[in-house]
Write an enzyme that holds these catalytic residues in place. Structure first.
Site, mmCIF file in Angstrom:
data_model
loop_
_atom_site.group_PDB
_atom_site.id
_atom_site.type_symbol
_atom_site.label_atom_id
_atom_site.label_comp_id
_atom_site.label_asym_id
_atom_site.label_seq_id
_atom_site.Cartn_x
_atom_site.Cartn_y
_atom_site.Cartn_z
ATOM 1 N N HIS A 204 33.958 34.204 30.537
ATOM 2 C CA HIS A 204 34.335 34.889 29.170
ATOM 3 C C HIS A 204 33.967 36.098 28.704
ATOM 4 O O HIS A 204 34.314 36.732 27.544
ATOM 5 C CB HIS A 204 34.505 33.789 28.262
HETATM 6 N N1 UDP Z 1 30.893 24.451 26.673
HETATM 7 C C1 UDP Z 1 31.699 23.354 26.391
HETATM 8 N N2 UDP Z 1 32.734 23.609 26.922
HETATM 9 C C2 UDP Z 1 33.365 24.318 27.807
HETATM 10 C C3 UDP Z 1 32.436 25.411 27.988
HETATM 11 C C4 UDP Z 1 31.185 25.408 27.562
HETATM 12 O O1 UDP Z 1 31.189 22.374 25.698
HETATM 13 O O2 UDP Z 1 34.496 24.224 28.040
HETATM 14 C C5 UDP Z 1 29.398 24.616 25.983
HETATM 15 C C6 UDP Z 1 28.353 24.861 27.040
HETATM 16 O O3 UDP Z 1 27.918 23.408 27.482
HETATM 17 C C7 UDP Z 1 27.345 25.507 26.176
HETATM 18 C C8 UDP Z 1 28.064 26.381 25.297
HETATM 19 O O4 UDP Z 1 29.459 25.914 25.216
HETATM 20 O O5 UDP Z 1 26.520 24.535 25.164
HETATM 21 C C9 UDP Z 1 28.308 27.805 25.705
HETATM 22 O O6 UDP Z 1 29.056 28.301 25.127
HETATM 23 P P1 UDP Z 1 29.651 29.859 25.811
HETATM 24 O O7 UDP Z 1 29.563 29.892 27.104
HETATM 25 O O8 UDP Z 1 30.885 30.095 25.000
HETATM 26 O O9 UDP Z 1 28.783 30.931 24.923
HETATM 27 P P2 UDP Z 1 27.377 31.655 25.466
HETATM 28 O O10 UDP Z 1 26.401 30.604 25.734
HETATM 29 O O11 UDP Z 1 27.669 32.542 26.566
HETATM 30 O O12 UDP Z 1 27.014 32.475 24.389
#
Ligand code: UDP
Length: 360
Positions: A204
């Site tokens: 994303h």
């Molecule tokens: N996550 C979730 N469901 C999904 C995808 C991700 O619960 O379908 C959780 C994942 O386990 C982690 C968090 O969302 O704890 C990560 O979020 P994201 O990838 O949106 O953000 P980033 O960490 O890249 O900032």
């Protein structure tokens, strides 16, 4: 003490889950949800599953460009700060909500505490990197997940106090992963996959999905993966795929199991049983490491460099051949403790409590 905590998106809800209840046992917290992520799938389910105290205030500010969203959040937070009159403001991670909370606090002379401070990709084209750097330089208390983050902040000569507390997301992983491992049959069945026989993919980042040429490369890479791949689609990614007329290719792919964004428990049940994770998410790289699942990262930088050094994560950007080669790598024999033993939330609260003694 009274804290005003600002959260707004999915990973921040996970981080708040490690801190909010502990904070409230010792102090008063007013939790503000900016509305950056407002869908049930990205927001409500996390509050319910992770038993996060419900938000005391909802600002309902999502959408728009990064600049306009941050500006609207700033405008809404300023009077709220005056009304709540907290002793400190608490922000997490690297989103627009993080920066807006930090800037409002710093401008009003309210000490800002930043959890997950000091993470750097050294890529200023990432909106998250801009938010991180600015937030760190506005903060009075910088709470770091890793030694690398502490070192990054020392090099930048930040003005605030820097403390290593461990990683709050790791607290939640260490709590939930054993449960998810034991109770995963329904999740595996729902997505039509078997333990150890599938990949879990997420993507994303703006750098991967906003540019149609990069998005096409991402889709080609996903289509080339050799085993069933569960792909919970972030709403941003789904919208970009639809706009670029690429969603159909994934929908028709025999090995791709498209899904909506999943709740934390279901996602974790898949993560712990995946053969490998393919992702551009920061949080998911770390969670894969904690689960002992190898990670292939669809970026050319990462803030979680220790996972690379330990041999559990490989950066492939959107290079299909590199991704396929990374999936064939043997697993390292060791997995050192990198992110703390699950006490980061408690250490955050201890550090916040000391703010008062520091005259914050
Ligand atoms: N996550 C979730 N469901 C999904 C995808 C991700 O619960 O379908 C959780 C994942 O386990 C982690 C968090 O969302 O704890 C990560 O979020 P994201 O990838 O949106 O953000 P980033 O960490 O890249 O900032």
């Amino acid at each position: 003490m009274r804290f005003l905590t600002v959260v707004g998106n999915r990973p921040q809800f996970v981080k708040a889950a490690a801190v909010s209840r502990l904070l409230r046992a010792a102090h008063e917290e007013v939790l503000v949800h900016t509305g950056q992520h407002y869908d049930d799938e990205l927001s409500r389910v996390f509050f319910e599953e992770l038993e996060i105290p419900s938000a005391d205030r909802q600002l309902g500010i999502g959408g728009g460009t990064n600049t306009s969203q941050t500006a609207r959040q700033l405008a809404a937070l300023e009077p709220l700060l005056a009304e709540v009159d907290p002793d400190a403001i608490l922000v997490y991670g690297d989103t627009n909500s993080t920066l807006a909370g930090a800037l409002v606090g710093a401008q009003a002379g309210v000490p800002v505490a930043h959890v997950e401070a000091g993470m750097r990709s050294f890529d200023r084209a990432m909106p998250e990197e801009v938010n991180r750097v600015l937030t760190d330089h506005l903060s009075a208390l910088l709470l770091c997940s890793t030694d690398t983050a502490v070192e990054n902040l020392r090099r930048e000569h930040v003005a605030g106090a820097v403390e290593l507390v461990g990683d709050v997301m790791a607290d939640v992983s260490l709590l939930i992963q054993p449960r998810a491992r034991a109770d995963s049959a329904a999740a595996l069945q729902r997505h039509g996959v078997e333990a150890g026989g599938f990949l879990l993919a997420t993507a994303h980042r703006a750098g991967n999905v906003d540019d149609p040429a990069r998005l096409r490369r991402l889709v080609e890479l996903l289509l080339a993966l050799p085993v069933p791949t569960v792909l919970p689609l972030h709403p941003r990614t789904r919208a970009r795929l639809e706009a670029a007329d690429l969603l159909g290719a994934l929908e028709g792919a025999p090995l791709v199991r498209l899904a909506p964004p999943l709740g934390y428990l279901e996602f974790t049940a898949l993560l712990v049983h995946a053969r490998a994770v393919v992702t551009d998410s920061g949080g998911v790289q770390k969670e894969a490491y904690l689960a002992g699942v190898p990670c292939v990262t669809l970026r050319d930088t990462t803030e979680w460099v220790e996972t690379l050094d330990a041999g559990w994560n490989v950066l492939v950007d959107l290079d299909r051949a590199a991704a396929l080669a990374a999936l064939e790598r043997p697993l390292p024999s060791e997995r050192p403790d990198l992110y703390g033993a699950g006490r980061a939330g408690a250490r955050v609260v201890e550090a916040l409590t000391r703010l008062e003694q520091l005259g914050g």
